[in-house]
Design a protein around this motif. Structure first.
Motif, mmCIF file in Angstrom:
data_model
loop_
_atom_site.group_PDB
_atom_site.id
_atom_site.type_symbol
_atom_site.label_atom_id
_atom_site.label_comp_id
_atom_site.label_asym_id
_atom_site.label_seq_id
_atom_site.Cartn_x
_atom_site.Cartn_y
_atom_site.Cartn_z
ATOM 1 N N THR A 76 0.825 -1.211 0.000
ATOM 2 C CA THR A 76 0.000 0.000 0.000
ATOM 3 C C THR A 76 0.856 1.257 0.000
ATOM 4 O OG1 THR A 76 -1.760 -1.178 1.147
ATOM 5 C CG2 THR A 76 -1.821 1.222 1.246
ATOM 6 N N VAL A 77 1.848 1.300 0.857
ATOM 7 C CA VAL A 77 2.710 2.487 0.931
ATOM 8 C C VAL A 77 3.529 2.628 -0.351
ATOM 9 C CG1 VAL A 77 4.635 3.563 2.166
ATOM 10 C CG2 VAL A 77 2.754 2.522 3.451
ATOM 11 N N CYS A 78 4.088 1.543 -0.843
ATOM 12 C CA CYS A 78 4.868 1.600 -2.093
ATOM 13 C C CYS A 78 4.001 2.063 -3.263
ATOM 14 C CB CYS A 78 5.497 0.249 -2.400
ATOM 15 S SG CYS A 78 6.884 -0.165 -1.329
ATOM 16 N N GLU A 79 2.789 1.581 -3.341
ATOM 17 C CA GLU A 79 1.880 1.975 -4.415
ATOM 18 C C GLU A 79 1.536 3.461 -4.300
ATOM 19 O OE1 GLU A 79 0.063 1.840 -7.831
ATOM 20 O OE2 GLU A 79 0.996 0.038 -7.032
ATOM 21 N N SER A 80 1.312 3.936 -3.089
ATOM 22 C CA SER A 80 0.998 5.350 -2.879
ATOM 23 C C SER A 80 2.167 6.249 -3.264
ATOM 24 C CB SER A 80 0.630 5.606 -1.412
ATOM 25 O OG SER A 80 -0.507 4.880 -1.054
ATOM 26 N N VAL A 81 3.365 5.839 -2.892
ATOM 27 C CA VAL A 81 4.556 6.621 -3.238
ATOM 28 C C VAL A 81 4.781 6.590 -4.749
ATOM 29 C CG1 VAL A 81 7.069 6.772 -2.981
ATOM 30 C CG2 VAL A 81 5.626 6.361 -0.976
ATOM 31 N N HIS A 101 2.192 9.957 -11.110
ATOM 32 C CA HIS A 101 1.002 10.728 -11.486
ATOM 33 C C HIS A 101 0.999 12.122 -10.870
ATOM 34 C CE1 HIS A 101 -0.530 7.121 -13.316
ATOM 35 N NE2 HIS A 101 -0.403 6.475 -12.164
ATOM 36 N N GLY A 102 1.369 12.211 -9.598
ATOM 37 C CA GLY A 102 1.348 13.502 -8.920
ATOM 38 C C GLY A 102 2.424 14.441 -9.417
ATOM 39 N N ASN A 103 3.663 13.984 -9.346
ATOM 40 C CA ASN A 103 4.793 14.836 -9.719
ATOM 41 C C ASN A 103 5.242 14.656 -11.164
ATOM 42 O OD1 ASN A 103 4.796 15.846 -7.138
ATOM 43 N ND2 ASN A 103 6.582 14.707 -6.452
ATOM 44 N N LYS A 128 10.540 17.950 -7.995
ATOM 45 C CA LYS A 128 9.405 17.889 -7.076
ATOM 46 C C LYS A 128 9.644 16.776 -6.058
ATOM 47 C CE LYS A 128 5.930 19.796 -10.174
ATOM 48 N NZ LYS A 128 4.607 19.580 -10.793
ATOM 49 N N HIS A 129 9.114 16.981 -4.881
ATOM 50 C CA HIS A 129 9.339 16.048 -3.784
ATOM 51 C C HIS A 129 8.056 15.313 -3.385
ATOM 52 C CE1 HIS A 129 12.536 19.086 -3.420
ATOM 53 N NE2 HIS A 129 13.275 18.040 -3.109
ATOM 54 N N GLU A 181 3.679 17.063 -4.912
ATOM 55 C CA GLU A 181 3.578 18.475 -5.267
ATOM 56 C C GLU A 181 2.731 18.701 -6.513
ATOM 57 O OE1 GLU A 181 7.232 20.750 -5.125
ATOM 58 O OE2 GLU A 181 8.134 19.239 -3.821
ATOM 59 N N GLY A 182 1.972 17.696 -6.894
ATOM 60 C CA GLY A 182 1.136 17.804 -8.086
ATOM 61 C C GLY A 182 -0.160 18.558 -7.836
ATOM 62 N N LYS A 183 -0.948 18.675 -8.890
ATOM 63 C CA LYS A 183 -2.218 19.395 -8.835
ATOM 64 C C LYS A 183 -3.334 18.545 -8.236
ATOM 65 C CE LYS A 183 -1.068 21.897 -13.044
ATOM 66 N NZ LYS A 183 -1.408 22.106 -14.448
ATOM 67 N N GLY A 184 -3.108 17.257 -8.113
ATOM 68 C CA GLY A 184 -4.143 16.352 -7.631
ATOM 69 C C GLY A 184 -4.897 15.748 -8.796
ATOM 70 N N PHE A 185 -6.023 15.119 -8.490
ATOM 71 C CA PHE A 185 -6.814 14.450 -9.520
ATOM 72 C C PHE A 185 -8.252 14.349 -9.035
ATOM 73 C CE2 PHE A 185 -5.375 11.282 -6.582
ATOM 74 C CZ PHE A 185 -6.405 10.373 -6.485
ATOM 75 N N ASP A 186 -9.118 14.039 -9.959
ATOM 76 C CA ASP A 186 -10.530 13.844 -9.646
ATOM 77 C C ASP A 186 -10.751 12.359 -9.394
ATOM 78 O OD1 ASP A 186 -13.285 13.637 -9.500
ATOM 79 O OD2 ASP A 186 -13.658 14.676 -11.399
ATOM 80 N N LEU A 187 -10.949 12.007 -8.142
ATOM 81 C CA LEU A 187 -11.123 10.604 -7.765
ATOM 82 C C LEU A 187 -12.285 9.954 -8.509
ATOM 83 C CD1 LEU A 187 -9.932 8.465 -5.894
ATOM 84 C CD2 LEU A 187 -11.512 9.249 -4.123
ATOM 85 N N GLY A 188 -13.295 10.741 -8.823
ATOM 86 C CA GLY A 188 -14.455 10.225 -9.550
ATOM 87 C C GLY A 188 -14.150 9.848 -10.988
ATOM 88 N N GLN A 189 -13.029 10.320 -11.515
ATOM 89 C CA GLN A 189 -12.644 10.012 -12.893
ATOM 90 C C GLN A 189 -11.696 8.815 -13.005
ATOM 91 O OE1 GLN A 189 -13.936 11.580 -15.651
ATOM 92 N NE2 GLN A 189 -15.283 12.466 -14.103
#
Length: 110
Positions: free
Chosen positions: A12-17, A23-25, A31-32, A51-59
């Motif tokens: 879970t942590v590896c996938e999030s990182v 996708h984020g950076n 970017k960190h 440090e990314g803009k984020g995303f729309d979870l619904g998409q």
């Protein structure tokens, strides 16, 4: 900690990182990604922030739908949600908060 729970936490942590970096950076080396960890007798919490803009979870496509089963990507959030006890997305998804409940046996280790 049982191997199964340790494996779920690591995946879970590896996938999030990985998501934060990719996708984020956007693989931008300037970017960190911040990783914060908190441990109590009852739970283990992680916050992964890019440090990314984020995303729309619904998409985000559902990887369990027939049309998405053969896609090579798109299972990260599904994995995270199904292995963690609690997942919250903040800052448009640029911050992911993940919690794992520790069983009674684990409490004696802390």
């Amino acid at each position: 900690m049982p191997d199964l729970q340790l494996g779920a936490i690591m995946l879970t942590v590896c996938e999030s990182v990985s998501n934060a970096i990719s996708h984020g950076n956007g693989h931008d080396i300037n970017k960190h990604v911040q990783i914060r960890v908190e441990c109590s007798k009852r739970e283990l919490s992680f916050e992964i922030e890019d440090e990314g803009k984020g995303f729309d979870l619904g998409q985000v496509p559902d990887p369990t739908e027939i049309k998405n089963l053969k896609n090579e990507h798109g299972r990260g959030i599904f994995i995270i949600r199904n292995l963690a006890d609690d997942v919250q997305f903040a800052n448009n998804g640029a911050l992911v908060k993940i919690k794992f409940k520790l069983s009674r046996e684990h409490q004696f280790l802390l």
